[in-house]
Every structure is written in structure tokens, then in C-alpha cells.
Design a protein around this motif. Structure first.
Motif, mmCIF file in Angstrom:
data_model
loop_
_atom_site.group_PDB
_atom_site.id
_atom_site.type_symbol
_atom_site.label_atom_id
_atom_site.label_comp_id
_atom_site.label_asym_id
_atom_site.label_seq_id
_atom_site.Cartn_x
_atom_site.Cartn_y
_atom_site.Cartn_z
ATOM 1 N N VAL A 25 45.829 42.470 72.563
ATOM 2 C CA VAL A 25 45.542 42.320 71.137
ATOM 3 C C VAL A 25 46.828 41.885 70.441
ATOM 4 C CG1 VAL A 25 45.957 44.775 70.650
ATOM 5 C CG2 VAL A 25 44.626 43.400 69.048
ATOM 6 N N LEU A 63 44.449 37.888 66.074
ATOM 7 C CA LEU A 63 44.249 37.964 64.629
ATOM 8 C C LEU A 63 45.021 36.847 63.928
ATOM 9 C CD1 LEU A 63 44.718 41.828 64.397
ATOM 10 C CD2 LEU A 63 42.576 40.575 64.630
ATOM 11 N N ILE A 100 41.963 39.612 71.837
ATOM 12 C CA ILE A 100 41.571 39.443 70.437
ATOM 13 C C ILE A 100 42.832 39.032 69.685
ATOM 14 C CG2 ILE A 100 40.792 40.610 68.340
ATOM 15 C CD1 ILE A 100 38.982 42.327 70.044
ATOM 16 N N ASP A 139 40.848 50.943 67.932
ATOM 17 C CA ASP A 139 39.419 50.826 68.261
ATOM 18 C C ASP A 139 39.229 50.453 69.726
ATOM 19 O OD1 ASP A 139 38.869 51.401 65.636
ATOM 20 O OD2 ASP A 139 38.354 49.339 65.060
ATOM 21 N N GLN A 195 42.717 47.555 65.063
ATOM 22 C CA GLN A 195 42.024 46.868 66.153
ATOM 23 C C GLN A 195 42.415 47.466 67.502
ATOM 24 O OE1 GLN A 195 39.719 43.915 66.008
ATOM 25 N NE2 GLN A 195 39.418 45.004 67.935
#
Length: 351
Positions: free
Chosen positions: A143, A322, A320, A293, A290
Motif C-alpha cells: 500500500v 493512492l 493499492i 483496514d 487503508q
């Protein structure tokens, strides 16, 4: 002597860690020792392994990540190695031995941190690479922000302000994969202009350890080598930008646009004053939430829906990514202030 220093470092850092888990940590000396769950219940237990707490932004990540885990009923323990690779591996081993369900890692050295993934997987623990990508390892998830885009945005803003002349690139730590991505993004903007002859890249160097003092020395060398004729600087983050600006001021050179990143208070203050052209705001609230989670989903065995994949030299890591935001003098209030990331009074001073 080296081993003694490492051991003392681990002991010192462990005493300053915030942990929500209850009870004493079990003694263990190797990664394959019997795991003993530190928490007395079935709540998810997340280990957060930070590179450093020597930089302002990581305190924010730590606080936000821990709160997000706790708010969702999980336990979290954070350890920071402050740039020592051996210490970071030992800290990961400690958390594995304490029975964490998942490790969230901000690697110091992208390559050396592969050892953390190997040790975690040997114990059945999955690894989420946070903000910085662990290279050449079977990392489970990643992430971050679109870090190549960060470099693109930095270079675009500087080119807009100074479309011709002598450029210097002051990068981050080459051991940090993000620094490599920032440079790739910047060069995708600069190279066509270099090929046309509009821009001359007269200095291009990474900054060991992201150290602002090293960045200042590098910039002083760039100025000396080019008779102070540097027209623009793409600096990888606010720390290196601060070093660059110090060198420019010491040499009596003004009017040189300098980029930055991280939206640190000192960097945004310079943007407000006009001594730094821009910074990149990567909403830490967003990445911390994020990551929290994702960590809890991993701990519970829930499938994670990712949006992209990033190759780390060994595999395509599910990721992921951002979106970052460019911050200039014109939109400070609409970005970092609006999000309550920084206080207006801290940026501009009390009225």
C-alpha cells in the motif's frame, strides 16, 4: 561491539514503543522459536515495523495507524529501527515470536528487508509493505501512493517555473525504492527537454539516508562545480529540499525553484514564504487507514481487493496506490489546512 550496539538499540527502542497488547513479551532468540500469542484474546494482533522515527512524518503514520487498528478492535505494537537494518530484522523477529497475525513493514533498505518477509512466511505470518516497497521478496501486499507520479508532479511544477537552464536533481536514499521511483517519474518529464537542449542536467545524485545535511553538501558541490549557475532543483522530499535551500542561501543564490515532498511543516512554511516552490501532500490519514483496514483483513483471513500490481524484482505484488497532491503557495489552505493535516497558525504564524 557491533552486536552489542544492535542489542542496546533494540532494548532502547522497545522501551519507548506504544503497545496495546497486554502481558509480558515471551523470551525468544530466533525467528523459528515457538510463537506465543502475546494478547490474551482472539483479537487481531498487528505488528508495525517502522524504518525510523527521526523524521516528522513517521510520527503521524504511527499515531494514525495505531488508532485505526485500535478503533477496529485490534491490538498493535510498533517498533522503529531508526535506520539500522539489522535492528529492523530483529524487531520483526520479536514481533513474530510474540504471535502477531500480520506484519506491516516500512523498510529501511528495500533489498535487505526481504529477510523480514522470509522469516515472517516461515512462521505463517503475512507481510504488508507500507509506503515503501520491499524488493525481491514474496511480499503479500503493498500500500502506497503512486510514487512515480510524485516525481512527475515535482518535475512538472519546476519546469513550469523554469523551463530552461541548468538543473540539479537531489534524490533520496538509493536504498529506498520510492526514491528510485521519484527519480524515474521526474526524468520522464525532464529527459525530453534535455534531449531538445532546453535543459542541462548538470548534477544528479541520490542522498544517502535521506539526510538533509548530506543533501546540503551535495547541493554545495553542485553550485561549486557550476559556478553557482543552477537555475532549478528537483529535490526528492522536504528534508532534502531544506538542505538544498540552505546551500543556495549560503552561496547567495536566490530565485531558484526547488521541489519537495511529504508536506512537512518546515517544507510548507517554506512554500508559504516562497523559498520552496512546492511540496507533495500524500494524505497520511488515507494511507494509515487503508493499511490498517488491509492488515485487519489479512489477520482475519478476509480476501483483499487490490487495484493494481507493482513488480518488486521477483513478483508482481498486489497493491493499492493512492493519489498524491501537489501543494503550492496558492492551495495550502485548500489542501493541508482543509484536511487539518497542518494548522494555519503553525504555517503562517499567529496573527
Amino acid at each position: 561491539m557491533k552486536n552489542t550496539k544492535i542489542l542496546l538499540g533494540i532494548m532502547l527502542l522497545a522501551t519507548t514503543v506504544l503497545a496495546t497488547a497486554c502481558g509480558p513479551a515471551p523470551a525468544a532468540t530466533t525467528a523459528d522459536a515457538t510463537k506465543v500469542k502475546l494478547t490474551p484474546d482472539d483479537k487481531p494482533y498487528v505488528g508495525f515495523v517502522l524504518d525510523t522515527l527521526k523524521e516528522e512524518r513517521w510520527y503521524k503514520d504511527k499515531a494514525l495507524f495505531e488508532k485505526a487498528i485500535q478503533d477496529q478492535g485490534g491490538h498493535v505494537k510498533t517498533l522503529a529501527a531508526n535506520g539500522l537494518d539489522d535492528v529492523q530484522v530483529k524487531q520483526a523477529e520479536l514481533l513474530i515470536q510474540e504471535g502477531v497475525d500480520v506484519l506491516v513493514v516500512v523498510p529501511h533498505d528495500a533489498e535487505k528487508s526481504a529477510a523480514i518477509v522470509e522469516k515472517a512466511h516461515a512462521a505463517g505470518v503475512k507481510v504488508l509493505s507500507y509506503d515503501r516497497l520491499i524488493k525481491n521478496a514474496d511480499v503479500d501486499y503493498y500500500v502506497s501512493f503512486d510514487n512515480e507520479k510524485v516525481g512527475v508532479m515535482q518535475a512538472q511544477e519546476i519546469v513550469k517555473r523554469q523551463p530552461t537552464g541548468n538543473y540539479a536533481y537531489i534524490g533520496g536514499a538509493e536504498t529506498d525504492n520510492n526514491a528510485v521511483l521519484f527519480r524515474q517519474g521526474a526524468m520522464s518529464v525532464l529527459k525530453p527537454l534535455i534531449d531538445k537542449g532546453n535543459i542541462r542536467l548538470v548534477y544528479d545524485k541520490y542522498t544517502e539516508g535521506w539526510d538533509p545535511a548530506t543533501a546540503e553538501k551535495n547541493m554545495a558541490s553542485a553550485l561549486q562545480q557550476n559556478g553557482n549557475k543552477i537555475n532549478a532543483v528537483v529535490a526528492a522530499n522536504d528534508g532534502t529540499a531544506g538542505g538544498v535551500i540552505n546551500a543556495l542561501q549560503a552561496a547567495g543564490v536566490s530565485g531558484v525553484p526547488v521541489s519537495g515532498q511529504d508536506a512537512e511543516l518546515a517544507g510548507v512554511q517554506r512554500v508559504a514564504k516562497g523559498t520552496q516552490a512546492m511540496t507533495i501532500y500524500k494524505p497520511i490519514t488515507a494511507i494509515a487507514k487503508q493499511a490498517a483496514d488491509m492488515a485487519l483483513q489479512i489477520a482475519k483471513g478476509t480476501a483483499i481487493q487490490t487495484t493494481s500490481k507493482v513488480n518488486n524484482g521477483k513478483i508482481d505484488v498486489p497493491a493499492i496506490l493512492l493519489e498524491p497532491t501537489a501543494v503550492t503557495k496558492d492551495n495550502i489552505r485548500d489542501t493541508v489546512v482543509k484536511d487539518d493535516y497542518l494548522k494555519e497558525a503553525d504555517i503562517y504564524g499567529a496573527k
